[in-house]
Design a protein around this motif. Structure first.
Motif, PDB file in Angstrom:
ATOM      1  N   ILE A  57      36.830  46.346  36.223  1.00 29.57           N
ATOM      2  CA  ILE A  57      37.565  46.303  37.474  1.00 29.57           C
ATOM      3  C   ILE A  57      38.061  44.893  37.716  1.00 29.57           C
ATOM      4  CG2 ILE A  57      36.380  48.285  38.498  1.00 29.57           C
ATOM      5  CD1 ILE A  57      34.615  46.308  40.049  1.00 29.57           C
ATOM      6  N   GLN A  58      38.914  44.737  38.714  1.00 29.80           N
ATOM      7  CA  GLN A  58      39.642  43.496  38.958  1.00 29.80           C
ATOM      8  C   GLN A  58      38.798  42.237  38.878  1.00 29.80           C
ATOM      9  OE1 GLN A  58      41.374  44.325  42.746  1.00 29.80           O
ATOM     10  NE2 GLN A  58      43.026  45.521  41.870  1.00 29.80           N
TER      11      GLN A  58
ATOM     12  N   LYS B  50      31.830  46.008  44.510  1.00 31.01           N
ATOM     13  CA  LYS B  50      31.208  47.308  44.766  1.00 31.01           C
ATOM     14  C   LYS B  50      32.206  48.292  45.394  1.00 31.01           C
ATOM     15  CE  LYS B  50      28.100  45.446  47.401  1.00 31.01           C
ATOM     16  NZ  LYS B  50      28.475  44.034  47.447  1.00 31.01           N
ATOM     17  N   THR B  51      32.850  47.878  46.465  1.00 30.04           N
ATOM     18  CA  THR B  51      33.829  48.746  47.128  1.00 30.04           C
ATOM     19  C   THR B  51      35.032  48.973  46.229  1.00 30.04           C
ATOM     20  OG1 THR B  51      33.091  48.041  49.312  1.00 30.04           O
ATOM     21  CG2 THR B  51      35.301  48.981  49.173  1.00 30.04           C
ATOM     22  N   THR B  52      35.447  47.956  45.508  1.00 26.15           N
ATOM     23  CA  THR B  52      36.563  48.098  44.568  1.00 26.15           C
ATOM     24  C   THR B  52      36.236  49.147  43.516  1.00 26.15           C
ATOM     25  OG1 THR B  52      37.227  45.812  44.921  1.00 26.15           O
ATOM     26  CG2 THR B  52      38.040  46.871  42.913  1.00 26.15           C
ATOM     27  N   LEU B  53      34.989  49.183  43.066  1.00 33.17           N
ATOM     28  CA  LEU B  53      34.584  50.191  42.088  1.00 33.17           C
ATOM     29  C   LEU B  53      34.712  51.598  42.670  1.00 33.17           C
ATOM     30  CD1 LEU B  53      33.516  50.687  39.232  1.00 33.17           C
ATOM     31  CD2 LEU B  53      31.207  50.529  40.167  1.00 33.17           C
TER      32      LEU B  53
ATOM     33  N   LEU C  21      42.499  54.810  43.371  1.00 33.52           N
ATOM     34  CA  LEU C  21      43.329  54.009  44.270  1.00 33.52           C
ATOM     35  C   LEU C  21      43.522  52.585  43.773  1.00 33.52           C
ATOM     36  CD1 LEU C  21      41.767  55.234  47.635  1.00 33.52           C
ATOM     37  CD2 LEU C  21      43.883  56.040  46.527  1.00 33.52           C
ATOM     38  N   VAL C  22      42.654  52.133  42.878  1.00 34.52           N
ATOM     39  CA  VAL C  22      42.726  50.786  42.313  1.00 34.52           C
ATOM     40  C   VAL C  22      42.712  50.924  40.792  1.00 34.52           C
ATOM     41  CG1 VAL C  22      41.522  48.575  42.082  1.00 34.52           C
ATOM     42  CG2 VAL C  22      41.545  49.745  44.287  1.00 34.52           C
ATOM     43  N   PRO C  23      43.684  50.336  40.113  1.00 35.17           N
ATOM     44  CA  PRO C  23      43.688  50.448  38.649  1.00 35.17           C
ATOM     45  C   PRO C  23      42.543  49.659  38.017  1.00 35.17           C
ATOM     46  CG  PRO C  23      45.448  48.993  39.380  1.00 35.17           C
ATOM     47  CD  PRO C  23      44.799  49.543  40.614  1.00 35.17           C
ATOM     48  N   PHE C  24      42.130  50.093  36.841  1.00 35.23           N
ATOM     49  CA  PHE C  24      41.108  49.362  36.105  1.00 35.23           C
ATOM     50  C   PHE C  24      41.704  48.891  34.787  1.00 35.23           C
ATOM     51  CE2 PHE C  24      40.525  53.894  35.556  1.00 35.23           C
ATOM     52  CZ  PHE C  24      40.320  54.089  34.205  1.00 35.23           C
TER      53      PHE C  24
ATOM     54  N   VAL D  20      26.357  55.593  45.938  1.00 34.20           N
ATOM     55  CA  VAL D  20      26.213  54.857  47.185  1.00 34.20           C
ATOM     56  C   VAL D  20      26.242  53.360  46.897  1.00 34.20           C
ATOM     57  CG1 VAL D  20      24.686  54.388  49.148  1.00 34.20           C
ATOM     58  CG2 VAL D  20      24.801  56.676  48.191  1.00 34.20           C
ATOM     59  N   VAL D  21      27.032  52.625  47.664  1.00 34.08           N
ATOM     60  CA  VAL D  21      27.000  51.170  47.614  1.00 34.08           C
ATOM     61  C   VAL D  21      26.009  50.720  48.674  1.00 34.08           C
ATOM     62  CG1 VAL D  21      28.291  49.078  48.133  1.00 34.08           C
ATOM     63  CG2 VAL D  21      29.359  50.886  46.785  1.00 34.08           C
TER      64      VAL D  21
END
Length: 191
Positions: free
Chosen positions: A9-10, A36-39, A46-49, A174-175
């Protein structure tokens, strides 16, 4: 079943791998800003990896398939801000229903739906979101940690809701860095 294999991830330099089987909880923990939230948002498409792959029930998650897979996911954000005029508990329920467009099951009404969202404490808002999302009976539940500290009673309420989702066979990610959540599973991923 959700599987991540060597996903980059980013902001995270190390690849992330995890498996969340049906009826199993996986906890993602780490320092603020560790991704964590980005994952979670990456799992939702919603977010590219940058590398690796994500699959749900053996099917690859791609930019084209992400919207389809979101029909099977429930997401509890750390908080939800509503706009004036559409800021009642009932509006939060309708918003979450809209995020799961295409589902046959409607979210149940809650007592006190005419209350203003802003009149609830952050902790009450979070528990309402968790209750609504668990009631969707999603096959995959993604739960971000709240931006507020939950009391022991509220932690217990959240634990009961998570156990309800697990007993219904959901895969739950869960985060959290809270010991009460971490004690629910031996499956802890540190970012």
């Amino acid at each position: 079943m959700l599987e991540l294999h060597d996903v980059l991830i980013q902001q995270h330099q190390q690849p992330v791998s995890l498996t969340a089987r049906d009826g199993q909880l996986v906890c993602i923990s780490g320092a603020p800003g560790s991704g964590k939230t980005t994952l979670l948002r990456t799992v939702m498409g919603l977010v590219p990896f940058r590398g690796g792959h994500i699959s749900f029930d053996g099917e690859l998650l791609t930019p084209l398939s992400a919207a389809y897979f979101r029909h099977f996911m429930g997401y509890v954000p750390s908080r939800l801000e509503l706009i004036p005029g559409q800021d009642r508990v009932a509006d939060a329920r309708r918003l979450l229903q809209g995020l799961s467009a295409g589902r046959q099951q409607l979210l149940p009404s809650l007592p006190g739906e005419e209350r203003l969202w802003g009149q609830l404490s952050r902790q009450e808002q979070y528990l309402v979101l968790l209750q609504l999302v668990v009631s969707q009976q999603s096959r995959l539940l993604l739960v971000d940690e709240p931006h507020c500290a939950l009391s022991l009673g509220q932690q217990y309420e959240a634990e009961v809701l998570l156990r309800q989702a697990l007993s219904a066979g959901a895969s739950v990610v869960v985060v959290s860095s809270e010991q009460s959540v971490r004690s629910l599973t031996p499956n802890i991923i540190e970012l």
